[in-house]
Enzyme design. Structure first.
Site, short mmCIF file in Angstrom:
data_model
loop_
_atom_site.label_atom_id
_atom_site.label_comp_id
_atom_site.label_asym_id
_atom_site.label_seq_id
_atom_site.Cartn_x
_atom_site.Cartn_y
_atom_site.Cartn_z
N HIS A 129 0.83 -1.21 0.00
CA HIS A 129 0.00 0.00 0.00
C HIS A 129 0.87 1.26 0.00
O HIS A 129 1.57 1.54 0.97
CB HIS A 129 -0.88 -0.04 1.25
CG HIS A 129 -1.82 1.10 1.39
ND1 HIS A 129 -1.82 1.94 2.47
CD2 HIS A 129 -2.82 1.52 0.58
CE1 HIS A 129 -2.78 2.84 2.34
NE2 HIS A 129 -3.40 2.61 1.20
N HIS A 133 -1.37 10.74 -2.52
CA HIS A 133 -2.68 10.37 -1.99
C HIS A 133 -3.58 11.57 -1.74
O HIS A 133 -4.71 11.63 -2.21
CB HIS A 133 -2.52 9.59 -0.68
CG HIS A 133 -3.82 9.24 -0.03
ND1 HIS A 133 -4.44 10.08 0.86
CD2 HIS A 133 -4.61 8.15 -0.15
CE1 HIS A 133 -5.58 9.53 1.25
NE2 HIS A 133 -5.70 8.35 0.66
#
Length: 298
Positions: free
Chosen positions: A37, A79
Site C-alpha cells: 500500500h 494520496h
C-alpha cells in the site's frame, strides 16, 4: 485509501493461536496476493521510489498507488489532494506543475527523528545524496520500476476523485498504459495492472475505453443496494476496507458467491491477516508487505 483511525474489535474466534494455524493452512492452499500500500509505506515514505523499491525487495506481489493529475497534465503518485502532509511544501496537486512538485522533498517527515522512541526503526532513512528516492514520483517512473523488477510485479492504480480534472485522469492514465502496452490485455486474468476507485463513474470510464482492464470498486461502507454482493456494472473485484470485513465477515462470503474477487485494505495487524486468510480473500493490501508475507507462511 483513507486511513481508519478508530479500530473496532476484530471479529475473530477466541482461540487466536488455532485460528492462525487454520488460516495459514488455508492460505497455503490458494494464493493470496500481497499488495504494498503506497509501497512498503511503514518502512519508507509513502509513494516514494524508496518505498516501492523496498516493497519489491520485500517480495510484494503487487504495488498500490494513488494517482492525481498535475496542472500541466502529468500523473503523479500522491494520496492527498494537497501535498502539505507528505512533503515540505504546500498546495493542491492539481494547481501545481510537475516542476513545482519535483522541487519538494516527500521524505522529510520520515527521518530518524520521526522514528526515535518508537518500538521499531526502519532500515531506511532520508539520504540527501539520493534525491530521486524522496522526490515526487510520477506514474511513468513507477511503471519503469515495475518493468525492470526482474519478476512479475503487478500494479493496482487508484484514481482519486473528486478532482478538477474529472475524466482527464482516466484519459491520461489509459494513454500512459498504452505506451507501456498495458492498456488492452488479452483478458482481465492476464493483466498485470488494475484500476481502482471509490468512484463508480471513474471505473465506468475505464471499462468503456478498455473492457479487458480489471477494475476494483473500493468501499469505506457498503451501500444498501450493494449489500447482496452486487458491484457496479462491469466491475468484478470488490475492495472493502478491513473495518467492513471485521464487522461484516459474511459480506465477503456474499461477494464470493456472486463470483467476485475480494481485495481488502489496509491490513496491517496479524489478527486481521488471519481473518482475511480464513475468509478466503484474494488480495491483502498492506503497509507491511514483508510482515504479511511472513504471517501467511511465505
Amino acid at each position: 485509501m483513507k486511513r481508519t483511525n478508530h479500530r473496532q474489535p476484530p471479529t475473530v474466534p477466541p482461540t487466536p493461536s488455532r485460528w492462525h494455524h487454520d488460516a495459514v493452512t488455508h492460505a497455503r492452499q490458494y494464493h493470496i496476493q500481497v499488495v504494498a500500500h503506497r509501497g512498503a509505506s511503514e518502512a519508507a515514505p509513502e509513494h516514494t521510489l524508496a518505498a516501492y523499491r523496498k516493497a519489491i525487495e520485500d517480495g510484494a506481489d503487487a504495488l498500490e498507488c494513488d494517482v492525481r493529475l498535475t496542472a500541466d497534465g502529468h500523473l503523479v503518485c500522491v494520496h492527498d489532494r494537497r501535498v502539505n502532509r507528505t512533503s515540505n511544501g504546500r498546495g493542491a496537486v492539481s494547481a501545481l506543475e510537475l516542476a513545482d512538485l519535483a522541487a519538494l522533498d516527500f521524505g522529510s517527515g520520515r527521518t530518524r527523528a520521526f522514528w526515535r522512541g518508537r518500538d521499531e526503526e526502519p532500515d531506511w532513512e532520508v539520504r540527501p545524496e539520493d534525491p530521486e528516492d524522496t522526490s515526487v514520483l510520477t506514474l511513468e517512473r513507477l511503471l519503469e520500476l515495475v518493468a525492470d523488477a526482474g519478476r512479475r510485479v503487478e500494479l493496482a492504480i487508484e484514481t482519486k476523485h473528486p478532482t478538477r480534472w474529472a475524466g482527464q485522469v482516466e484519459e491520461r492514465l489509459l494513454a500512459l498504459l498504452k505506451r507501456f502496452g498495458l492498456d488492452a490485455p488479452a483478458s482481465t486474468e492476464e493483466s498485470p495492472v488494475r484500476v481502482m476507485s471509490f468512484s463508480a463513474r471513474s471505473l465506468h470510464r475505464v471499462r468503456a475505453a478498455s473492457p479487458t482492464l480489471p477494475t476494483v470498486y473500493l468501499m469505506q461502507f457498503v451501500s444498501p443496494r450493494l449489500r447482496d454482493g452486487r458491484l457496479p456494472a462491469g466491475v468484478r473485484i470488490a475492495g472493502p476496507s478491513i473495518r467492513i470485513v471485521r464487522n461484516h465477515p459474511a459480506y465477503v462470503e456474499r461477494l464470493k458467491r456472486a463470483g467476485h474477487h475480494v481485495h481488502v485494505w489496509t491490513v496491517n495487524d496479524s489478527e486481521d491477516v488471519d481473518l482475511c486468510a480464513g475468509l478466503g480473500v484474494d488480495a491483502i493490501i498492506t503497509n507491511r508487505p514483508r510482515a504479511v508475507l511472513h504471517r501467511l507462511g511465505r
